[in-house]
Each structure stands twice: as C-alpha cells, then as structure tokens.
Design a protein around this motif. Structure first.
Motif, PDB file in Angstrom:
ATOM      1  N   MET A 131      59.736  38.806  43.173  1.00 22.38           N
ATOM      2  CA  MET A 131      58.937  39.680  42.313  1.00 22.38           C
ATOM      3  C   MET A 131      57.470  39.677  42.724  1.00 22.38           C
ATOM      4  SD  MET A 131      61.238  40.980  40.574  1.00 22.38           S
ATOM      5  CE  MET A 131      62.984  40.570  40.601  1.00 22.38           C
ATOM      6  N   GLY A 132      56.948  38.510  43.054  1.00 20.20           N
ATOM      7  CA  GLY A 132      55.543  38.427  43.441  1.00 20.20           C
ATOM      8  C   GLY A 132      55.239  39.172  44.723  1.00 20.20           C
ATOM      9  N   MET A 141      51.736  39.921  53.490  1.00 17.70           N
ATOM     10  CA  MET A 141      52.186  40.272  52.147  1.00 17.70           C
ATOM     11  C   MET A 141      51.049  40.374  51.132  1.00 17.70           C
ATOM     12  SD  MET A 141      55.358  40.694  52.661  1.00 17.70           S
ATOM     13  CE  MET A 141      55.862  40.998  50.979  1.00 17.70           C
ATOM     14  N   LEU A 142      49.903  39.737  51.432  1.00 17.57           N
ATOM     15  CA  LEU A 142      48.779  39.750  50.499  1.00 17.57           C
ATOM     16  C   LEU A 142      47.540  40.436  51.080  1.00 17.57           C
ATOM     17  CD1 LEU A 142      48.759  36.261  48.700  1.00 17.57           C
ATOM     18  CD2 LEU A 142      48.637  38.499  47.599  1.00 17.57           C
ATOM     19  N   ALA A 143      47.056  39.887  52.201  1.00 21.24           N
ATOM     20  CA  ALA A 143      45.789  40.376  52.757  1.00 21.24           C
ATOM     21  C   ALA A 143      45.904  41.806  53.268  1.00 21.24           C
ATOM     22  CB  ALA A 143      45.326  39.443  53.872  1.00 21.24           C
ATOM     23  N   LEU A 144      46.979  42.112  53.999  1.00 18.93           N
ATOM     24  CA  LEU A 144      47.139  43.459  54.554  1.00 18.93           C
ATOM     25  C   LEU A 144      47.302  44.508  53.459  1.00 18.93           C
ATOM     26  CD1 LEU A 144      47.297  45.169  57.088  1.00 18.93           C
ATOM     27  CD2 LEU A 144      49.752  44.681  57.226  1.00 18.93           C
ATOM     28  N   PRO A 145      48.186  44.301  52.456  1.00 20.62           N
ATOM     29  CA  PRO A 145      48.250  45.285  51.365  1.00 20.62           C
ATOM     30  C   PRO A 145      46.923  45.449  50.632  1.00 20.62           C
ATOM     31  CG  PRO A 145      50.184  43.897  51.317  1.00 20.62           C
ATOM     32  CD  PRO A 145      49.261  43.298  52.333  1.00 20.62           C
ATOM     33  N   LEU A 146      46.189  44.344  50.432  1.00 20.60           N
ATOM     34  CA  LEU A 146      44.895  44.454  49.766  1.00 20.60           C
ATOM     35  C   LEU A 146      43.922  45.286  50.588  1.00 20.60           C
ATOM     36  CD1 LEU A 146      43.014  43.733  47.453  1.00 20.60           C
ATOM     37  CD2 LEU A 146      42.460  41.598  48.644  1.00 20.60           C
ATOM     38  N   CYS A 147      43.944  45.120  51.911  1.00 23.24           N
ATOM     39  CA  CYS A 147      43.093  45.939  52.782  1.00 23.24           C
ATOM     40  C   CYS A 147      43.461  47.412  52.672  1.00 23.24           C
ATOM     41  CB  CYS A 147      43.213  45.470  54.232  1.00 23.24           C
ATOM     42  SG  CYS A 147      42.432  43.874  54.555  1.00 23.24           S
ATOM     43  N   PHE A 171      45.806  40.914  39.720  1.00 23.98           N
ATOM     44  CA  PHE A 171      46.947  40.308  40.423  1.00 23.98           C
ATOM     45  C   PHE A 171      46.528  39.647  41.734  1.00 23.98           C
ATOM     46  CE2 PHE A 171      50.468  40.401  43.437  1.00 23.98           C
ATOM     47  CZ  PHE A 171      51.448  39.744  42.722  1.00 23.98           C
ATOM     48  N   TYR A 172      45.809  40.381  42.573  1.00 23.16           N
ATOM     49  CA  TYR A 172      45.495  39.887  43.906  1.00 23.16           C
ATOM     50  C   TYR A 172      44.529  38.703  43.894  1.00 23.16           C
ATOM     51  CZ  TYR A 172      47.772  43.622  46.578  1.00 23.16           C
ATOM     52  OH  TYR A 172      48.692  44.458  47.150  1.00 23.16           O
ATOM     53  N   GLY A 173      43.564  38.711  42.966  1.00 18.15           N
ATOM     54  CA  GLY A 173      42.575  37.635  42.930  1.00 18.15           C
ATOM     55  C   GLY A 173      43.202  36.251  42.826  1.00 18.15           C
ATOM     56  N   MET A 212      46.660  29.509  37.805  1.00 15.87           N
ATOM     57  CA  MET A 212      46.912  30.721  38.579  1.00 15.87           C
ATOM     58  C   MET A 212      48.278  31.313  38.239  1.00 15.87           C
ATOM     59  SD  MET A 212      44.196  31.340  40.319  1.00 15.87           S
ATOM     60  CE  MET A 212      43.361  30.707  38.849  1.00 15.87           C
ATOM     61  N   ALA A 213      49.291  30.453  38.088  1.00 10.83           N
ATOM     62  CA  ALA A 213      50.634  30.930  37.744  1.00 10.83           C
ATOM     63  C   ALA A 213      50.641  31.576  36.370  1.00 10.83           C
ATOM     64  CB  ALA A 213      51.635  29.783  37.799  1.00 10.83           C
ATOM     65  N   LEU A 214      49.919  30.978  35.421  1.00  9.50           N
ATOM     66  CA  LEU A 214      49.815  31.583  34.090  1.00  9.50           C
ATOM     67  C   LEU A 214      49.147  32.945  34.164  1.00  9.50           C
ATOM     68  CD1 LEU A 214      48.754  28.520  31.901  1.00  9.50           C
ATOM     69  CD2 LEU A 214      50.898  29.792  31.734  1.00  9.50           C
ATOM     70  N   PHE A 215      48.182  33.069  35.062  1.00  9.08           N
ATOM     71  CA  PHE A 215      47.428  34.313  35.156  1.00  9.08           C
ATOM     72  C   PHE A 215      48.273  35.427  35.759  1.00  9.08           C
ATOM     73  CE2 PHE A 215      44.023  37.229  36.112  1.00  9.08           C
ATOM     74  CZ  PHE A 215      43.126  36.997  35.084  1.00  9.08           C
ATOM     75  N   TYR A 216      48.788  35.217  36.992  1.00 12.88           N
ATOM     76  CA  TYR A 216      49.505  36.334  37.609  1.00 12.88           C
ATOM     77  C   TYR A 216      50.970  36.410  37.200  1.00 12.88           C
ATOM     78  CZ  TYR A 216      50.485  32.767  41.280  1.00 12.88           C
ATOM     79  OH  TYR A 216      50.837  31.633  41.970  1.00 12.88           O
ATOM     80  N   GLY A 217      51.483  35.374  36.511  1.00 11.29           N
ATOM     81  CA  GLY A 217      52.870  35.416  36.050  1.00 11.29           C
ATOM     82  C   GLY A 217      53.021  35.782  34.589  1.00 11.29           C
ATOM     83  N   VAL A 218      51.945  35.637  33.796  1.00  8.42           N
ATOM     84  CA  VAL A 218      52.019  35.897  32.357  1.00  8.42           C
ATOM     85  C   VAL A 218      50.946  36.900  31.917  1.00  8.42           C
ATOM     86  CG1 VAL A 218      51.918  34.867  30.057  1.00  8.42           C
ATOM     87  CG2 VAL A 218      52.949  33.575  31.939  1.00  8.42           C
ATOM     88  N   VAL A 219      49.696  36.610  32.231  1.00  8.65           N
ATOM     89  CA  VAL A 219      48.592  37.448  31.750  1.00  8.65           C
ATOM     90  C   VAL A 219      48.688  38.866  32.316  1.00  8.65           C
ATOM     91  CG1 VAL A 219      46.084  37.748  31.711  1.00  8.65           C
ATOM     92  CG2 VAL A 219      47.074  35.465  31.416  1.00  8.65           C
ATOM     93  N   THR A 220      48.841  38.965  33.649  1.00  8.15           N
ATOM     94  CA  THR A 220      48.876  40.288  34.275  1.00  8.15           C
ATOM     95  C   THR A 220      50.046  41.147  33.797  1.00  8.15           C
ATOM     96  OG1 THR A 220      47.769  39.387  36.228  1.00  8.15           O
ATOM     97  CG2 THR A 220      48.863  41.504  36.486  1.00  8.15           C
TER      98      THR A 220
END
Length: 312
Positions: free
Chosen positions: A107-108, A206-212, A251-253, A274-282
């Motif tokens: 999912m991530g 999976m992270l840096a390239l999509p963000l660019c 999400f990306y931060g 971090m897990a709480l943030f991008y797994g729950v908050v977002t």
C-alpha cells in the motif's frame, strides 16, 4: 518463549510506547476515533465518485483508487495497534508480522507512485486542456493504474521477502508499533549492509523519483496557472491542485525521512511517529482535504444526500 528455529521467533513483542505508558491511553482513544473516520471518509469518496456521473473522470478514478488504498493501508496496522494498546499483550505472531509487512509495503509503495500519477493527470488537465480527453482516455487510465499497482506489488514482494530472510538470532522484541522494513532490518543480526543498500536504491525509484515527477508537474502547472486570464479559472485550478499538494507533502515528508536514510541511523522513536503519521493521520485527513477544498465533491455529496432524503 519457544522459537520456530534458531533465528526466527514464533511471535514478536512490539514494545511501542511501553516505556511511556501514559501515552498509551490517549493514543488508543485517538486511534479509536480516527480509524472509523478514515474508513467512513474514504468509503464516502468512493461511493460519491462512482454514483455521481459528473465525477466519472480520470481525476476521480485515481482518487477512488487512493481512497481504497488508504483504507487498506490504515486497516493493515490500526486494528493491531488498538489490540496492543488496549491489552497487556503487545505481541504479533511471526506470520502476522509477515502479512502486515507485505500489505503495509504494498500500500505504501503503490501510494507513492499513484500520487505522482495524479499529479500527471492535473498537469495534462491544466497544461494540455484541449488534448486532455484524448490523452487521459479510459483505456490509458486503467493501464496506468494497473502499472502502479503492479509496481507496488513488485517492490513489496522484493523488499519484504529479502527483509524476512535476514537472521534475527532469536531477537523477539521490536521497538515499534508494527512490523516495518527499516525496523526489521535494524533489528536483524549479521550482515545487512546489502539490504540497506537495496532499500535505499529501491526507495530512490519508489519515493524520490515520483516526488521529482510531482514537483516537475506542479512547476509546469504553476506557470500555466499564472498565464490564465480568467481569475475563476485560476481559482478553480489552484483549489484542485492545492488539495493534492497538501496530500503529497503529508505523505512524502514522513516517508522520505523514514526510508531514504540507512535503517541503522534511525532514531528510537522516529519509526513510531512516522508510521502513525503516514499510516493513520494521512489516510484520515485525505478525504476531508479533497472534500473541503473541492466544489465538485461537495456538490456531489449534496446531490447524493438529497437523493437519499427524497427516496425515504
């Protein structure tokens, strides 16, 4: 505790915030409130996008996928967190940990690429409006979403499988709220530099390239918006894009701060927050961000509400 063999335990003990017991009750209450909110919000987005013909467009097709993904994402971790926070047992079976690792990773990683795809959709809509329906046709949208999901699955099975093969030397305590790749790599014994290198290289794609790609898309979108003569057009384009940009940074931060550094350098509490943030908050905030800042969705919700009331 009996072991499956010399290196893999039957179950893990997730320490979480056991060193700060005063945090567990407030966190339990927060999760108990936010989890149903996340589920209801994302289900609402899916239903509205599917039931209202005016929302049958590529943008809302991608948004539906994001909502479904967020539901699976948060469901893969929150029930286990609630169980561990609400009871004295802080355990998860080895098989349960492996399943959680795969689902959370799928999912991530899929969300990373999907957000880039949504940015590309906005780029075409604003910078190439006359060709939008031709470029973003239904067949291409389905193909792109299929590639995104396939990419997420490929990454997860590659990285999670390599991580699960690392010897743990009987270690059964994980200083985390869930089973996550960087934490398991950090807990492993023996040679793990290769795993850290592979994780860093894969996360660049999976992270840096999509963000660019997201940033490049929005740089072009920003230029196009500034050139618009209509103030209403600028306002509508900015409103639509700002919702997506907020979701992107939420999400990306945290994900970049967690995955684009060697697991050995991760501080003790960083993975938990971090897990709480991008797994729950977002996943909880996404439906509200897209609803409150999008007139089309608010209008569709109003029409759906009136249809439900009139049918009674």
């Amino acid at each position: 505790m009996p072991l499956m063999n010399e290196t893999y335990p039957i179950e893990f003990i997730l320490l979480g915030f056991s060193d700060r017991p005063w945090l567990e009750l407030p966190l339990f209450v927060i999760l108990l409130v936010t989890y149903p909110m996340a589920m209801m919000g994302n289900i609402t987005i899916i239903l509205v996008s599917r039931l209202d013909p005016r929302l049958h467009s590529p943008m809302y097709f991608f948004l539906t996928n994001l909502s479904f993904l967020d539901m699976c994402y948060t469901t893969s971790i929150v029930p286990q967190m609630l169980f561990n926070l609400g009871t004295s047992r802080k355990t998860i079976s080895y098989m349960g940990c492996a399943v959680q690792l795969y689902v959370f990773s799928i999912m991530g990683s899929t969300e990373c690429v999907l957000l880039a795809l949504m940015a590309f959709d906005r780029y075409v809509a604003i910078c190439r409006p006359l060709h939008y329906s031709l470029i973003m046709n239904q067949r291409l949208c389905i193909l792109l979403v299929s590639i995104v999901w396939l990419g997420g699955l490929t990454y997860a099975f590659l990285e999670a499988t390599l991580t699960l093969q690392l010897p743990l030397c009987g270690i059964k305590h994980l200083d985390h709220l869930l089973c996550e790749i960087p934490v398991l790599i950090k807990a492993a014994c023996g040679e793990k530099e290769a795993n850290e290198l592979i994780l860093s290289v894969v996360c660049i794609f999976m992270l840096a390239l999509p963000l660019c790609l997201v940033l490049a898309s929005y740089a072009s979108i920003g230029c196009a918006i500034l050139k618009m003569k209509s103030s209403d057009g600028r306002k509508k384009a900015f409103g639509t894009c700002s919702s997506h940009l907020i979701v992107v940074f939420l999400f990306y931060g945290p994900a970049i701060s967690m995955y684009l550094q060697p697991p050995s350098s991760i501080t003790r509490d960083q993975p938990k927050f971090m897990a709480l943030f991008y797994g729950v908050v977002t996943p909880t905030l996404n439906p509200f961000i897209y609803t409150l800042r999008n007139k089309d969705v608010k209008g569709a919700l109003g029409r759906l509400g009136r249809r439900v009331i009139s049918s009674k």
